[in-house]
Design a protein around this motif. Structure first.
Motif, PDB file in Angstrom:
ATOM      1  N   PHE A 151     153.697   1.625   6.710  1.00  0.00           N
ATOM      2  CA  PHE A 151     153.810   2.129   8.075  1.00  0.00           C
ATOM      3  C   PHE A 151     152.614   1.804   8.955  1.00  0.00           C
ATOM      4  O   PHE A 151     152.662   2.076  10.163  1.00  0.00           O
ATOM      5  N   ASP A 152     151.557   1.253   8.415  1.00  0.00           N
ATOM      6  CA  ASP A 152     150.374   0.990   9.216  1.00  0.00           C
ATOM      7  C   ASP A 152     150.728   0.077  10.400  1.00  0.00           C
ATOM      8  O   ASP A 152     151.283  -1.003  10.210  1.00  0.00           O
ATOM      9  N   PRO A 153     150.431   0.509  11.646  1.00  0.00           N
ATOM     10  CA  PRO A 153     150.840  -0.288  12.816  1.00  0.00           C
ATOM     11  C   PRO A 153     150.062  -1.584  12.995  1.00  0.00           C
ATOM     12  O   PRO A 153     150.477  -2.459  13.784  1.00  0.00           O
ATOM     13  N   GLY A 154     148.944  -1.730  12.275  1.00  0.00           N
ATOM     14  CA  GLY A 154     148.151  -2.938  12.441  1.00  0.00           C
ATOM     15  C   GLY A 154     148.472  -4.010  11.421  1.00  0.00           C
ATOM     16  O   GLY A 154     148.830  -5.144  11.767  1.00  0.00           O
ATOM     17  N   TYR A 155     148.382  -3.687  10.148  1.00  0.00           N
ATOM     18  CA  TYR A 155     148.585  -4.692   9.091  1.00  0.00           C
ATOM     19  C   TYR A 155     149.668  -4.271   8.090  1.00  0.00           C
ATOM     20  O   TYR A 155     149.750  -4.839   7.003  1.00  0.00           O
ATOM     21  N   VAL A 157     153.483  -3.632   6.389  1.00  0.00           N
ATOM     22  CA  VAL A 157     154.652  -4.484   6.159  1.00  0.00           C
ATOM     23  C   VAL A 157     155.677  -4.301   7.279  1.00  0.00           C
ATOM     24  O   VAL A 157     156.250  -5.269   7.783  1.00  0.00           O
ATOM     25  N   LEU A 158     155.903  -3.053   7.679  1.00  0.00           N
ATOM     26  CA  LEU A 158     156.867  -2.804   8.746  1.00  0.00           C
ATOM     27  C   LEU A 158     156.410  -3.414  10.059  1.00  0.00           C
ATOM     28  O   LEU A 158     157.228  -3.968  10.816  1.00  0.00           O
ATOM     29  N   ALA A 159     155.118  -3.345  10.366  1.00  0.00           N
ATOM     30  CA  ALA A 159     154.596  -3.961  11.584  1.00  0.00           C
ATOM     31  C   ALA A 159     154.769  -5.473  11.549  1.00  0.00           C
ATOM     32  O   ALA A 159     155.095  -6.114  12.573  1.00  0.00           O
ATOM     33  N   TRP A 160     154.574  -6.077  10.369  1.00  0.00           N
ATOM     34  CA  TRP A 160     154.750  -7.533  10.239  1.00  0.00           C
ATOM     35  C   TRP A 160     156.207  -7.928  10.479  1.00  0.00           C
ATOM     36  O   TRP A 160     156.489  -8.934  11.144  1.00  0.00           O
ATOM     37  N   VAL A 161     157.141  -7.142   9.960  1.00  0.00           N
ATOM     38  CA  VAL A 161     158.561  -7.425  10.178  1.00  0.00           C
ATOM     39  C   VAL A 161     158.920  -7.273  11.652  1.00  0.00           C
ATOM     40  O   VAL A 161     159.635  -8.107  12.229  1.00  0.00           O
ATOM     41  N   LEU A 162     158.418  -6.227  12.287  1.00  0.00           N
ATOM     42  CA  LEU A 162     158.729  -6.009  13.704  1.00  0.00           C
ATOM     43  C   LEU A 162     158.118  -7.092  14.581  1.00  0.00           C
ATOM     44  O   LEU A 162     158.731  -7.516  15.574  1.00  0.00           O
ATOM     45  N   ARG A 163     156.930  -7.539  14.240  1.00  0.00           N
ATOM     46  CA  ARG A 163     156.325  -8.629  15.018  1.00  0.00           C
ATOM     47  C   ARG A 163     157.143  -9.911  14.869  1.00  0.00           C
ATOM     48  O   ARG A 163     157.264 -10.699  15.804  1.00  0.00           O
ATOM     49  N   GLY A 164     157.710 -10.122  13.705  1.00  0.00           N
ATOM     50  CA  GLY A 164     158.569 -11.292  13.532  1.00  0.00           C
ATOM     51  C   GLY A 164     159.822 -11.209  14.382  1.00  0.00           C
ATOM     52  O   GLY A 164     160.400 -12.249  14.739  1.00  0.00           O
ATOM     53  N   LEU A 165     160.255  -9.998  14.703  1.00  0.00           N
ATOM     54  CA  LEU A 165     161.420  -9.808  15.568  1.00  0.00           C
ATOM     55  C   LEU A 165     161.037  -9.663  17.033  1.00  0.00           C
ATOM     56  O   LEU A 165     161.901  -9.391  17.876  1.00  0.00           O
ATOM     57  N   PRO A 170     155.562   1.046  16.204  1.00  0.00           N
ATOM     58  CA  PRO A 170     155.230   2.376  16.733  1.00  0.00           C
ATOM     59  C   PRO A 170     153.933   2.897  16.122  1.00  0.00           C
ATOM     60  O   PRO A 170     153.543   2.517  15.024  1.00  0.00           O
ATOM     61  N   GLN A 171     153.284   3.786  16.838  1.00  0.00           N
ATOM     62  CA  GLN A 171     152.051   4.404  16.355  1.00  0.00           C
ATOM     63  C   GLN A 171     152.411   5.613  15.488  1.00  0.00           C
ATOM     64  O   GLN A 171     152.368   6.761  15.921  1.00  0.00           O
ATOM     65  N   TRP A 172     152.749   5.336  14.245  1.00  0.00           N
ATOM     66  CA  TRP A 172     153.259   6.380  13.375  1.00  0.00           C
ATOM     67  C   TRP A 172     152.250   7.496  13.137  1.00  0.00           C
ATOM     68  O   TRP A 172     152.628   8.664  13.012  1.00  0.00           O
ATOM     69  N   PHE A 173     150.988   7.177  13.054  1.00  0.00           N
ATOM     70  CA  PHE A 173     149.987   8.160  12.669  1.00  0.00           C
ATOM     71  C   PHE A 173     149.418   8.947  13.840  1.00  0.00           C
ATOM     72  O   PHE A 173     148.823  10.011  13.629  1.00  0.00           O
ATOM     73  N   ASN A 174     149.580   8.462  15.048  1.00  0.00           N
ATOM     74  CA  ASN A 174     148.995   9.118  16.215  1.00  0.00           C
ATOM     75  C   ASN A 174     149.998   9.983  16.972  1.00  0.00           C
ATOM     76  O   ASN A 174     149.609  10.965  17.594  1.00  0.00           O
ATOM     77  N   ASP A 175     151.268   9.609  16.955  1.00  0.00           N
ATOM     78  CA  ASP A 175     152.300  10.376  17.634  1.00  0.00           C
ATOM     79  C   ASP A 175     152.765  11.503  16.712  1.00  0.00           C
ATOM     80  O   ASP A 175     153.240  11.243  15.604  1.00  0.00           O
ATOM     81  N   PRO A 176     152.656  12.778  17.126  1.00  0.00           N
ATOM     82  CA  PRO A 176     153.047  13.887  16.234  1.00  0.00           C
ATOM     83  C   PRO A 176     154.501  13.813  15.776  1.00  0.00           C
ATOM     84  O   PRO A 176     154.797  14.077  14.598  1.00  0.00           O
ATOM     85  N   GLN A 177     155.425  13.470  16.663  1.00  0.00           N
ATOM     86  CA  GLN A 177     156.831  13.398  16.271  1.00  0.00           C
ATOM     87  C   GLN A 177     157.085  12.255  15.308  1.00  0.00           C
ATOM     88  O   GLN A 177     157.837  12.403  14.335  1.00  0.00           O
ATOM     89  N   LEU A 178     156.460  11.106  15.556  1.00  0.00           N
ATOM     90  CA  LEU A 178     156.624   9.983  14.648  1.00  0.00           C
ATOM     91  C   LEU A 178     155.970  10.255  13.299  1.00  0.00           C
ATOM     92  O   LEU A 178     156.476   9.818  12.259  1.00  0.00           O
ATOM     93  N   ALA A 179     154.855  10.976  13.298  1.00  0.00           N
ATOM     94  CA  ALA A 179     154.194  11.306  12.033  1.00  0.00           C
ATOM     95  C   ALA A 179     155.090  12.197  11.178  1.00  0.00           C
ATOM     96  O   ALA A 179     155.214  11.991   9.960  1.00  0.00           O
ATOM     97  N   LEU A 180     155.738  13.159  11.804  1.00  0.00           N
ATOM     98  CA  LEU A 180     156.646  14.021  11.046  1.00  0.00           C
ATOM     99  C   LEU A 180     157.848  13.226  10.547  1.00  0.00           C
ATOM    100  O   LEU A 180     158.304  13.431   9.405  1.00  0.00           O
TER     101      LEU A 180
END
Length: 315
Positions: A151-155, A157-165, A170-180
């Motif tokens: 889930f790390d937004p910088g490096y 696996v999910l960020a790498w897949v999304l960048r390819g698309l 998303p900022q999973w760790f900073n947004d309270p709703q996304l963190a939950l």
């Protein structure tokens, strides 16, 4: 009474001896001593490591005590009043309710679907069952670290897949709703195998003659599932409902690893940890939160046994 009746011989009245309690036989005394020898060590361990800490925590919840301090001040119910009147109480209770609702619901629904798929007689089901159940026995710390990398937004696996698309992560760790949401996804993934295996055991114990009779009567697979299989699985569902709710309310390791600051994921048990071992060092206040969590666990269990069990079909 006539004279003829008087001339007839009257039945003798036999005096009954007073009943005495049967004395224990040698075998009964021996069995009782064996029972004490087996039970007393377990009861002693439960009393020392479960009941004693519970009573001690009740005492600590009435104290104004800083962790590590040698003195404490008795404040009665002030810690409970502080919690329920604070601005954090609605947030903590709401987060706990949302996390429990989604993790329990998704784990049970998806676990039932996976169990239905694993119940089919095809090649590779043994490997599939092992693969599904494996995350449940893994360490929560290890699972949290792996999913943090995903889930790390910088490096991640999910960020790498999304960048390819062509999308940003998303900022999973900073947004309270996304963190939950993130923690909920990982918790469901980890505990899905437990629900699936328990449901699979329930499916395999269904009476085959009943299912075959329904099939001969023309009932389709969907009708057999909703009208026969699902009601017969109600004891399994009831068992999973109790165990998964209790487990979700006490979830700690994943939250601690993935969101150390509790941003959007501060449930009751994690709030108690932060208050005692975080920057506050409020051991008495933390103990009060733990008592509130214990009361919720007790109420939820009693309500389920008292009302939900009425809808369970054991035969």
């Amino acid at each position: 009474m006539t004279k003829l009746d008087l001339d007839r011989p009257q039945p003798a009245v036999v005096a009954r001896a007073p009943r005495t309690r049967p004395r224990w036989s040698l075998r009964s005394r021996r069995d009782f001593l064996v029972f004490l020898a087996m039970a007393l060590p377990n009861l002693a361990l439960i009393a020392v490591f479960t009941h004693r800490p519970l009573l001690a925590n009740l005492q600590y919840s009435t104290l104004d005590w800083t962790l590590g301090a040698s003195t404490a001040r008795v404040v009665g119910l002030a810690n409970y009043v502080d919690f329920f009147t604070s601005d954090d109480a609605p947030r903590v209770l709401g987060t706990t309710a949302a996390f429990t609702l989604f993790t329990v619901g998704l784990s049970m629904v998806l676990g039932l679907l996976v169990a239905l798929a694993l119940n089919s007689k095809v090649r590779g089901t043994t490997f599939a069952r092992s693969a599904v159940f494996a995350p449940y026995v893994l360490s929560g710390v290890g699972v949290g670290l792996v999913w943090m990398f995903i889930f790390d937004p910088g490096y991640g696996v999910l960020a790498w897949v999304l960048r390819g698309l062509g999308q940003s992560s998303p900022q999973w760790f900073n947004d309270p709703q996304l963190a939950l949401t993130m923690v909920t996804i990982v918790y469901v993934w980890k505990n899905l195998g437990y629900c699936a295996v328990v449901y699979l055991a329930g499916l395999q114990s269904l009476p085959g003659d009943v299912m075959e009779a329904a099939e001969l009567d023309g009932a389709g697979s969907a009708r057999r599932f909703w009208s026969i299989a699902l009601p017969l699985l109600s004891p399994t569902t009831f068992f999973l409902l109790i165990t998964t709710i209790l487990s979700s309310l006490q979830a700690f390791d994943l939250i601690r690893i993935m969101t150390p600051l509790g941003t959007g994921t501060s449930t009751l048990i994690y709030e108690a940890y932060l208050q005692a071992f975080g920057a506050y060092n409020r051991a008495g206040y933390s103990a009060a939160i733990s008592v509130i969590l214990f009361a919720i666990l007790l109420i939820v269990t009693v309500v389920q046994i008292r009302f939900v069990e009425r809808k369970v079909h054991y035969s």
